[in-house]
Design an enzyme around this catalytic site. Structure first.
Site, PDB file in Angstrom:
ATOM      1  N   SER A   1       0.877  -1.182   0.000  1.00  0.00           N
ATOM      2  CA  SER A   1       0.000   0.000   0.000  1.00  0.00           C
ATOM      3  C   SER A   1       0.907   1.223   0.000  1.00  0.00           C
ATOM      4  CB  SER A   1      -0.879   0.029   1.247  1.00  0.00           C
ATOM      5  OG  SER A   1      -1.585  -1.171   1.381  1.00  0.00           O
TER       6      SER A   1
ATOM      7  N   LYS B   1      -7.168   1.805  -2.381  1.00  0.00           N
ATOM      8  CA  LYS B   1      -6.694   1.385  -1.058  1.00  0.00           C
ATOM      9  C   LYS B   1      -6.747   2.553  -0.050  1.00  0.00           C
ATOM     10  CE  LYS B   1      -4.586  -1.006   2.156  1.00  0.00           C
ATOM     11  NZ  LYS B   1      -5.084  -2.176   2.843  1.00  0.00           N
TER      12      LYS B   1
ATOM     13  N   LYS C   1       1.010   5.619   8.111  1.00  0.00           N
ATOM     14  CA  LYS C   1       1.590   5.774   6.763  1.00  0.00           C
ATOM     15  C   LYS C   1       0.489   5.909   5.708  1.00  0.00           C
ATOM     16  CE  LYS C   1       2.151   2.057   4.723  1.00  0.00           C
ATOM     17  NZ  LYS C   1       1.411   1.192   3.782  1.00  0.00           N
TER      18      LYS C   1
HETATM   19  P1  NAD Z   1       5.842  -6.017   7.387  1.00  0.00           P
HETATM   20  O1  NAD Z   1       6.625  -4.880   7.948  1.00  0.00           O
HETATM   21  O2  NAD Z   1       5.442  -7.140   8.274  1.00  0.00           O
HETATM   22  O3  NAD Z   1       6.623  -6.668   6.126  1.00  0.00           O
HETATM   23  C1  NAD Z   1       7.414  -5.936   5.235  1.00  0.00           C
HETATM   24  C2  NAD Z   1       8.557  -6.839   4.802  1.00  0.00           C
HETATM   25  O4  NAD Z   1       9.360  -6.122   3.839  1.00  0.00           O
HETATM   26  C3  NAD Z   1       9.497  -7.240   5.949  1.00  0.00           C
HETATM   27  O5  NAD Z   1       9.703  -8.642   5.941  1.00  0.00           O
HETATM   28  C4  NAD Z   1      10.787  -6.466   5.642  1.00  0.00           C
HETATM   29  O6  NAD Z   1      11.954  -7.121   6.092  1.00  0.00           O
HETATM   30  C5  NAD Z   1      10.725  -6.391   4.135  1.00  0.00           C
HETATM   31  N1  NAD Z   1      11.544  -5.313   3.578  1.00  0.00           N
HETATM   32  C6  NAD Z   1      11.610  -4.023   3.961  1.00  0.00           C
HETATM   33  N2  NAD Z   1      12.482  -3.345   3.190  1.00  0.00           N
HETATM   34  C7  NAD Z   1      12.980  -4.241   2.299  1.00  0.00           C
HETATM   35  C8  NAD Z   1      13.911  -4.167   1.243  1.00  0.00           C
HETATM   36  N3  NAD Z   1      14.534  -3.013   0.959  1.00  0.00           N
HETATM   37  N4  NAD Z   1      14.182  -5.277   0.537  1.00  0.00           N
HETATM   38  C9  NAD Z   1      13.562  -6.456   0.813  1.00  0.00           C
HETATM   39  N5  NAD Z   1      12.661  -6.603   1.798  1.00  0.00           N
HETATM   40  C10 NAD Z   1      12.389  -5.499   2.538  1.00  0.00           C
HETATM   41  O7  NAD Z   1       4.560  -5.346   6.713  1.00  0.00           O
HETATM   42  P2  NAD Z   1       3.172  -6.063   6.308  1.00  0.00           P
HETATM   43  O8  NAD Z   1       2.229  -5.955   7.459  1.00  0.00           O
HETATM   44  O9  NAD Z   1       3.458  -7.376   5.675  1.00  0.00           O
HETATM   45  O10 NAD Z   1       2.656  -5.017   5.191  1.00  0.00           O
HETATM   46  C11 NAD Z   1       3.199  -4.960   3.894  1.00  0.00           C
HETATM   47  C12 NAD Z   1       2.352  -4.000   3.062  1.00  0.00           C
HETATM   48  O11 NAD Z   1       1.002  -4.479   3.026  1.00  0.00           O
HETATM   49  C13 NAD Z   1       2.286  -2.575   3.632  1.00  0.00           C
HETATM   50  O12 NAD Z   1       2.247  -1.635   2.607  1.00  0.00           O
HETATM   51  C14 NAD Z   1       0.980  -2.597   4.405  1.00  0.00           C
HETATM   52  O13 NAD Z   1       0.424  -1.289   4.543  1.00  0.00           O
HETATM   53  C15 NAD Z   1       0.132  -3.491   3.525  1.00  0.00           C
HETATM   54  N6  NAD Z   1      -0.970  -4.191   4.194  1.00  0.00           N
HETATM   55  C16 NAD Z   1      -0.792  -4.763   5.426  1.00  0.00           C
HETATM   56  C17 NAD Z   1      -1.872  -5.408   6.051  1.00  0.00           C
HETATM   57  C18 NAD Z   1      -1.749  -6.029   7.409  1.00  0.00           C
HETATM   58  O14 NAD Z   1      -2.783  -6.350   8.015  1.00  0.00           O
HETATM   59  N7  NAD Z   1      -0.538  -6.252   7.935  1.00  0.00           N
HETATM   60  C19 NAD Z   1      -3.117  -5.470   5.401  1.00  0.00           C
HETATM   61  C20 NAD Z   1      -3.257  -4.926   4.134  1.00  0.00           C
HETATM   62  C21 NAD Z   1      -2.169  -4.282   3.540  1.00  0.00           C
END
Ligand code: NAD
Length: 296
Positions: free
Chosen positions: A95, A170, A238
């Site tokens: 997102s 979104k 964010k």
């Molecule tokens: P998270 O922080 O758990 O996961 C993000 C992952 O990206 C981590 O494993 C991190 O190590 C990795 N990462 C960060 N920088 C990196 C890089 N430069 N290279 C490679 N890997 C890298 O976040 P999440 O909860 O999985 O959310 C991910 C996305 O999905 C976000 O944009 C969030 O807003 C969206 N989202 C989350 C949810 C939720 O319920 N958690 C629901 C819908 C959407």
């Protein structure tokens, strides 16, 4: 079809596992080793960089925190753009700001690489069950090619318009979710302080007009004082920042979004930014001097 998957966090890890279960060959990458090792045990191959992953696949999915991380992975040093072969389809399911999706798609197009923005709603439980709602922006013919893959992770995938439209959708989703959580919090603190069991309130109203997916998911959590994420409040901050920036840039006042943003900012000052976003109720509990708990 060989798929690359970069970003194996709360959401990305179960989504990638569902692609493996569906029989796809998967190359994965994350800056954290543990989820990569877990995916390798489940049958994926580990890539050494976004560039390396891009060189090995036909479709590459990213699931990263926000615009800066996605831009770094896609356009940065050792990024996707350096390894991509013409014809690669990049599907960013993070997102992020709609403008960032449009900027990246324009850069990738110079290398004959297609891009869709395809953020999701549903959170970790729906990522695990493969029942996410996927909202997509990009070209219709590119969407049709990857739709079967999206439906291995989600229950629905809707093309909303051109590139950036997925993230605009979104932002609309995140405004509605944030305001619903705030409304639920305000109402349950009122009920609790008035002496009515908040669990009974939930039970009584969930089938009526006030019922919602947010209420069903979050009321049981707040009644137990369970703020384990789920969706971290800092990620919702964010999203609301991206919503405020996008709205202001095109002349749309969003007063309620601004108010919930300030509630989340106050909770961040209290060190609660790693809590689930339903932790918003703690702001109301503090104001009213009333904790919301129920055995349900
Ligand atoms: P998270 O922080 O758990 O996961 C993000 C992952 O990206 C981590 O494993 C991190 O190590 C990795 N990462 C960060 N920088 C990196 C890089 N430069 N290279 C490679 N890997 C890298 O976040 P999440 O909860 O999985 O959310 C991910 C996305 O999905 C976000 O944009 C969030 O807003 C969206 N989202 C989350 C949810 C939720 O319920 N958690 C629901 C819908 C959407």
């Amino acid at each position: 079809m060989k798929i690359g998957f970069i970003g194996l966090g709360i959401m990305g890890k179960p989504m990638a596992k569902n692609l493996l279960k569906a029989g796809h060959e998967l190359v994965v990458y994350d800056i954290v080793a543990a989820p990569v090792e877990e995916l390798v045990k489940a049958g994926a191959k580990a890539g050494t960089s976004p560039k390396d992953v891009a060189g090995q696949c036909e479709v590459l999915i990213t699931m990263l925190p926000n615009s800066p991380e996605v831009k770094e992975v896609v356009l940065g040093k050792n990024g996707v753009i350096e390894g991509a072969k013409p014809g690669l389809i990049v599907v960013d399911m993070s997102s992020i700001a709609p403008l960032a999706s449009q900027e990246m798609a324009a850069e990738l197009a110079k290398k004959k690489v297609e891009m869709l923005d395809a953020p999701v709603s549903g959170g970790e439980p729906k990522a695990i069950d493969a029942t996410l709602a996927v909202m997509v922006g990009g070209k219709a013919e590119v969407f049709e090619k990857v739709k079967p893959i999206l439906l291995k992770m989600g229950a629905s995938a809707v093309l909303c318009g051109g590139i950036g439209s997925g993230n605009v959708t979104k932002l609309a989703n995140q405004i509605i979710v944030a305001l619903n959580i705030a409304a639920m919090s305000e109402a349950l603190v009122l009920a609790a302080k008035a002496g009515v069991d908040p669990g009974k309130v939930f039970d009584a109203i969930k089938g009526g007009l006030a019922g919602s997916a947010v209420l069903n998911a979050k009321a049981p959590m707040v009644c137990k004082g369970n703020f384990k994420p789920g969706f971290r409040m800092e990620l919702h901050i964010k999203d609301l920042q991206n919503a405020l920036d996008t709205a202001h840039a095109i002349g749309v006042p969003v007063p309620l979004t601004g108010t919930v943003m300030e509630i989340m900012q106050a909770l961040k000052v209290d060190g609660k930014q790693k809590d689930d976003h339903c932790g918003v109720i703690q702001f109301y509990e503090k104001l009213a001097g009333q904790v919301v708990r129920s055995d349900l």
